[in-house]
Design a protein around this motif. Structure first.
Motif, short mmCIF file in Angstrom:
data_model
loop_
_atom_site.label_atom_id
_atom_site.label_comp_id
_atom_site.label_asym_id
_atom_site.label_seq_id
_atom_site.Cartn_x
_atom_site.Cartn_y
_atom_site.Cartn_z
N GLN A 294 0.82 -1.21 0.00
CA GLN A 294 0.00 0.00 0.00
C GLN A 294 0.86 1.26 0.00
OE1 GLN A 294 -3.26 0.22 -0.39
NE2 GLN A 294 -3.18 2.46 -0.29
N ALA A 295 1.93 1.26 0.79
CA ALA A 295 2.79 2.44 0.84
C ALA A 295 3.43 2.72 -0.51
CB ALA A 295 3.87 2.25 1.91
N LEU A 296 3.90 1.67 -1.20
CA LEU A 296 4.49 1.85 -2.53
C LEU A 296 3.45 2.37 -3.51
CD1 LEU A 296 6.71 -1.36 -2.83
CD2 LEU A 296 7.51 1.01 -2.59
N GLU A 297 2.24 1.81 -3.43
CA GLU A 297 1.18 2.26 -4.35
C GLU A 297 0.85 3.73 -4.13
OE1 GLU A 297 -3.57 1.38 -5.20
OE2 GLU A 297 -2.34 -0.14 -4.18
N GLU A 298 0.72 4.13 -2.87
CA GLU A 298 0.38 5.52 -2.59
C GLU A 298 1.52 6.47 -2.95
OE1 GLU A 298 -0.84 5.51 1.50
OE2 GLU A 298 -2.87 4.92 0.99
N ALA A 299 2.75 5.97 -2.87
CA ALA A 299 3.90 6.80 -3.23
C ALA A 299 4.11 6.85 -4.74
CB ALA A 299 5.16 6.25 -2.56
N GLY A 300 3.43 5.97 -5.49
CA GLY A 300 3.63 5.91 -6.92
C GLY A 300 4.99 5.34 -7.29
N ALA A 301 5.48 4.41 -6.47
CA ALA A 301 6.82 3.84 -6.67
C ALA A 301 6.73 2.35 -6.97
CB ALA A 301 7.68 4.06 -5.43
N ARG A 302 7.64 1.87 -7.81
CA ARG A 302 7.75 0.44 -8.09
C ARG A 302 8.92 -0.14 -7.30
NH1 ARG A 302 8.13 2.58 -13.23
NH2 ARG A 302 10.23 1.69 -13.34
N PRO A 303 8.85 -1.42 -6.96
CA PRO A 303 9.96 -2.03 -6.21
C PRO A 303 11.30 -1.91 -6.92
CG PRO A 303 8.04 -3.45 -6.11
CD PRO A 303 7.69 -2.34 -7.07
N ASP A 304 11.31 -1.97 -8.25
CA ASP A 304 12.59 -1.90 -8.97
C ASP A 304 13.17 -0.49 -9.00
OD1 ASP A 304 10.80 -0.77 -10.70
OD2 ASP A 304 11.32 -2.00 -12.43
#
Length: 424
Positions: A294-304
């Motif tokens: 959820q945090a990555l999604e809200e930040a607009g960031a991908r794991p890579d």
């Protein structure tokens, strides 16, 4: 800003959305300064240089335990302590006669941040526009123990030394620090266990968004004592018996609105997302996975895209599950880029802010970090999981830019009678 979700979830969403790597404008609140009082010594440079050198800090408690000699023998053989830290020697004798160690660590960390800003000719106002938010486990366990013991040892239960009463309160470090430096903005203590630092960061973020403060000093503190050592010893599970040494210290961040950073002060990182959840399914690993997603999604960031991912280092099965998850999501190259608790010990409530400080220190030495996200996570045995996503911003010069100091007395006065800050 905050929203409740099914399953015991509380989130602190981002102020902006969109791909982190392509965002040309910094809109969210930004970290513009930091300080640390750590087992490496006093000051941000001491912390950054110690981590960079990979120096371990564990010392034998028989010769280095800052605790009451009348209490029971210490169960720890090693601990990571702030070297030569005696409150009255570091802060002077005025106003410190009954100050406990936890409060002394917090006051010193704020002093360092304000003094570094003063040395850079970028003063941090200390009037009503500056908030102070501090995370903790329960305040000073040693102070609470000493006060409780006195009630049993006196002729009457109320025959206790009044001078010890302030140390019983978990908000003592926050209140005393605000009084010491004249911080007249919102003053809050968050007792949140290991994720307390991220809870404090989210709280301060909301203060800025609501216009309750113009800037916020945000941090977390944890002292080492015989009482804390015994509490930790008895609260560990069977799989935690070989846990590493306990640590102590206080790390502080200066959080400011992106459009309110004074000229000449460099923004170091933008807060993109903070997600905090309580595990109500007896599946802490699964709860953390949802938290990170959820945090990555809200930040607009991908794991890579992530430059570094730093776990909280909780000893035992829960901590190992946290690290496995981060390794699977981001890869070992990313999770191994920044280390903190492996070198400074288990700092409990202060751990997440030390993690953020470690990321900032490492990013200052690697130009490739600029513009990329960093992830900080934490879990505790009580079922709390937290994740923060930061966007690292370009930094010039060496990490921290301060000077390394040993624990010597230095008193500085910071005031801002002309502060434009105000409570609304």
């Amino acid at each position: 800003m905050s929203a409740a979700r099914p399953g015991g979830t509380v989130t602190d969403g981002p102020l902006t959305k969109g791909p982190v790597s392509n965002a040309p404008v910094t809109n969210g609140p930004v970290i513009t300064a930091w300080s640390a009082v750590s087992p490496y010594g006093i000051g941000r440079t001491a912390y950054a240089e110690g981590l960079g050198a990979g120096r371990t800090t564990a010392t034998a408690t028989a010769t280095a335990t800052p605790s009451d000699p009348e209490t029971a023998p210490n169960p720890d053989s090693l601990a990571c302590l702030v070297p030569d830290f005696a409150v009255r020697e570091v802060l002077g004798k005025a106003g410190t006669r009954t100050m406990d160690r936890s409060t002394g660590l917090a006051v010193t960390a704020v002093r360092e941040l304000l003094q570094d800003a003063e040395n850079d000719e970028r003063l941090v106002p200390t009037g009503t526009g500056t908030a102070l938010v501090l995370g903790t486990t329960l305040g000073s366990a040693q102070g609470q123990h000493d006060f409780g013991r006195a009630s049993f040892e006196g002729d009457k239960p109320y025959d206790v030394p009044a001078k010890l009463m302030p140390n019983v309160l978990m908000n003592c470090p926050t209140a005393a620090t605000a009084i010491w430096f004249g911080l007249k903005g919102p003053n809050a203590t968050l007792a949140g266990g290991r994720p307390a630092g991220l809870l404090a960061l989210g709280y301060a973020r909301r203060l800025l968004a609501a216009g309750r403060a113009e800037r916020a000093l945000v941090g977390a503190v944890e002292e080492y004592s015989t009482v804390r050592s015994w509490l930790e010893h008895h609260s560990r599970g069977a799989d935690d018996e070989q846990a590493g040494p306990l640590g102590e210290g206080c790390a502080m961040l200066l959080l400011e609105p992106a459009d309110g950073v004074p000229e000449g002060r460099r923004a170091l990182a933008e807060i993109l997302a903070i997600d905090v959840r309580a595990d109500v399914r007896d599946d802490l690993a699964g709860t953390l996975a949802e938290c990170v997603e959820q945090a990555l999604e809200e930040a607009g960031a991908r794991p890579d895209e992530v430059w570094a991912a730093v776990g909280g280092g909780l000893p035992g099965a829960a901590g190992r599950a946290e690290q496995r998850l981060l390794d699977e999501v981001f890869g070992t190259a990313v999770t191994g880029r920044v280390v903190s608790h492996e070198l400074i010990g288990d700092t409990s409530a202060a751990s997440t802010v030390f993690q953020v400080a470690a990321v900032l220190a490492a990013a200052a030495e690697d130009p490739a970090a600029a513009g990329r996200p960093a992830v900080v996570t934490s879990v505790d045995r009580d079922g709390m999981a937290a994740c923060a996503v930061l966007r690292l911003l370009p930094q010039n010069g060496p990490a921290g830019g301060g000077t390394s100091r040993t624990a010597t007395s230095r008193t500085a006065t910071h005031s801002d009678p002309q502060s434009e800050g105000h409570d609304r």
